[in-house]
Enzyme design. Structure first.
Site, PDB file in Angstrom:
ATOM      1  N   LYS A 175       0.965  -1.100   0.001  1.00  0.00           N
ATOM      2  CA  LYS A 175      -0.093   0.042  -0.050  1.00  0.00           C
ATOM      3  C   LYS A 175       0.941   1.390  -0.079  1.00  0.00           C
ATOM      4  O   LYS A 175       0.349   2.268  -0.418  1.00  0.00           O
ATOM      5  CB  LYS A 175      -0.946   0.059   1.137  1.00  0.00           C
ATOM      6  CG  LYS A 175      -0.233   0.026   2.511  1.00  0.00           C
ATOM      7  CD  LYS A 175      -0.528  -1.158   3.224  1.00  0.00           C
ATOM      8  CE  LYS A 175       0.649  -1.217   4.265  1.00  0.00           C
ATOM      9  NZ  LYS A 175       0.657  -2.558   5.095  1.00  0.00           N
TER      10      LYS A 175
ATOM     11  N   GLU B 213      -5.451  -5.909  -5.018  1.00  0.00           N
ATOM     12  CA  GLU B 213      -6.269  -6.327  -4.023  1.00  0.00           C
ATOM     13  C   GLU B 213      -5.959  -6.310  -2.833  1.00  0.00           C
ATOM     14  O   GLU B 213      -6.573  -6.185  -1.703  1.00  0.00           O
ATOM     15  CB  GLU B 213      -6.975  -7.654  -4.466  1.00  0.00           C
ATOM     16  CG  GLU B 213      -8.176  -8.080  -3.644  1.00  0.00           C
ATOM     17  CD  GLU B 213      -9.350  -7.053  -3.824  1.00  0.00           C
ATOM     18  OE1 GLU B 213     -10.066  -6.921  -4.814  1.00  0.00           O
ATOM     19  OE2 GLU B 213      -9.381  -6.388  -2.730  1.00  0.00           O
TER      20      GLU B 213
ATOM     21  N   VAL C 105      -5.289  -3.215   0.424  1.00  0.00           N
ATOM     22  CA  VAL C 105      -6.241  -2.833   1.470  1.00  0.00           C
ATOM     23  C   VAL C 105      -7.144  -4.326   1.917  1.00  0.00           C
ATOM     24  O   VAL C 105      -7.678  -4.612   1.030  1.00  0.00           O
ATOM     25  CB  VAL C 105      -7.301  -1.788   0.875  1.00  0.00           C
ATOM     26  CG1 VAL C 105      -8.140  -1.301   1.797  1.00  0.00           C
ATOM     27  CG2 VAL C 105      -6.346  -0.707   0.165  1.00  0.00           C
TER      28      VAL C 105
ATOM     29  N   LYS D 142      -3.875   3.332   2.837  1.00  0.00           N
ATOM     30  CA  LYS D 142      -5.075   2.482   2.313  1.00  0.00           C
ATOM     31  C   LYS D 142      -6.198   3.379   2.022  1.00  0.00           C
ATOM     32  O   LYS D 142      -7.028   3.243   0.808  1.00  0.00           O
ATOM     33  CB  LYS D 142      -5.355   1.528   3.245  1.00  0.00           C
ATOM     34  CG  LYS D 142      -4.429   0.525   3.642  1.00  0.00           C
ATOM     35  CD  LYS D 142      -4.703  -0.497   4.911  1.00  0.00           C
ATOM     36  CE  LYS D 142      -3.602  -1.656   4.901  1.00  0.00           C
ATOM     37  NZ  LYS D 142      -3.678  -2.275   6.053  1.00  0.00           N
TER      38      LYS D 142
END
Ligand code: HSE
Length: 420
Positions: A105, A129, A132, A205
């Site tokens: 992230k 994917e 977060v 995030k």
């Protein structure tokens, strides 16, 4: 059966989890998808140490170019963590036309524009994917099944460490420092917990969720951030008496012409779906104009849950003839520097005439209305605890009032936003 050749940048916890998942469940995944995954190379620091995983020696390499520059490798999975060299190496992989799958992230949120631009230029895919919410398919949900919605609100518990700490503080009436130390001893919090407890992890995030959810670039620095280090057990127990549960939330709101993006502790009504998400679990609550409200909940960290999301991304990268790319409007929506919330204000004051007049008088002057108030008997030094819950008020007005209160009369100990 189509074979897809992978290169793994890193073979630590997450890389090792991905290796294990492919080894243990790769055949079954191949039956279900028609895609067989082959790891050609995995980058390690030292070939003698590779996390105890049973990785054939010839798969290991200490040279990133064996992955980034090998034309046979179609998908590069990045597990290095941190901003650099992860971001530059992902950029290089994309430049070479390889799709990139990452859980990183920090690198992604800080370099989202460059990475997307490069992927667009070369037609490679960029999948994240796992960046977060770990195993929770929130990115996919926003980008695919929910794409025909105007998403108005995102509220997420996206950091498991802080949720674990707050859950235990609430359950045990314990103080932050005590629970943190225990969490560190149990390996549930990092030896240096700053990224989690000060809200940086959630800030990265939210930058990603906000960007894809609101289709406007949300830079990391746009996200207001406050961690949980100033929370004490009194906040949590008084909040609970008034019907609230404390969570660290990542909040995004699309107000039409502007957006709000903020990470801070929040009191939620105890019947809110996010209020019962406890321990290290993550959950994201969304409101879209068409689907209305929805919450996805699951494990936000850990080797196996993260690997689940990563292998899902790898399969998508292998299946998609054209890689999806989030649409971003050309002119980013401005980020609001003020917002409306309700507020929990805890203060100490001598139990004598004029205290309420001082507080509510200053609030009234700035348009802040009190919705509930609680007073606790004076402690041995003669100071009572006062808790105010306001109606919707401006953040700036509340900060102004807190500064303007006469410290001879009352001392504000904490201000916590209340959402519903
Ligand atoms: N440190 C994160 C958490 C996990 O505590 O949730 C990885 O994003």
């Amino acid at each position: 059966m189509k074979e897809v050749v992978l290169g793994l940048l890193g073979l630590g916890n997450i890389g090792g989890g991905v290796w294990d998942l492919i080894r243990e469940f790769g055949e079954e995944t191949a039956k279900r998808t028609g895609i067989r995954l082959r790891v050609k190379k995995a980058l390690v620091l030292d070939k003698r140490i590779h996390g105890g995983k049973e990785v054939p020696y010839e798969v290991l390499t200490t040279d990133r170019n064996d992955i980034l520059e090998d034309p046979e490798i179609q998908i590069v999975c990045e597990f290095l963590g941190g901003e650099q060299p992860a971001a530059s190496w992902m950029l290089r992989a994309l430049e070479n036309g390889k799709s990139v799958v990452t859980a990183n992230k920090m690198a992604l949120s800080l370099h989202f524009d460059e990475l997307r631009a490069m992927a667009q230029k070369t037609g490679a895919g960029l999948y994240y994917e796992a960046s977060v919410g770990g195993a929770i398919p929130i990115i996919n949900a926003i980008q695919s099944p929910l794409i025909s919605n105007h998403i108005e609100q995102i509220m997420g518990i996206v950091n498991g460490t802080t949720n674990y700490i707050l859950t235990r503080m609430a359950a045990e009436g314990a103080e932050y420092e005590t629970v943190l130390k225990d969490a560190q001893r149990l390996g549930l919090a990092e030896p240096n917990p700053t990224a989690d407890v000060e809200g940086y992890d959630a800030q990265y995030k939210l930058s990603i969720l906000g960007s894809i959810g609101f289709h406007t670039r949300v830079n990391v620095d746009d996200v207001y951030r406050e961690g949980i280090t100033k929370i004490n057990s009194e906040d949590i127990s008084f909040g609970r008496e008034m019907g609230y549960v404390l969570k660290l939330l990542a909040i995004g709101k699309d107000n039409g012409n502007s957006i709000e993006v903020r990470v801070h502790p929040v009191f939620l009504p105890e019947n809110h779906p996010l209020a019962r998400v406890d321990g290290s679990l993550n959950a994201v609550y969304l409101y879209g104009h068409s689907f209305k409200d929805m919450m996805l909940e699951g494990r936000g960290a850990g080797d196996a849950p993260t690997a689940s999301a990563i292998v899902g991304d790898i399969i998508q990268a292998a299946q998609n003839a054209v890689h999806p790319m989030p649409y971003m409007q050309e002119n980013p929506k401005p980020v609001a520097d003020d917002w409306q919330s309700r507020y929990f204000i805890r203060m100490k004051a001598k139990d004598e005439p004029g205290v309420l007049a001082e507080v509510t008088g200053k609030m009234a002057k700035d348009g802040i209305s009190v919705s509930a108030m609680m007073q606790k008997d004076a402690d041995p030094d003669g100071r009572a605890t006062l808790i105010f819950i306001t109606h919707l008020a401006s953040e700036k007005a509340v900060q102004r009032v807190v500064k303007a209160l006469n410290p001879e009369i009352c001392q504000v100990e904490n201000v916590i936003r209340v959402e519903s």
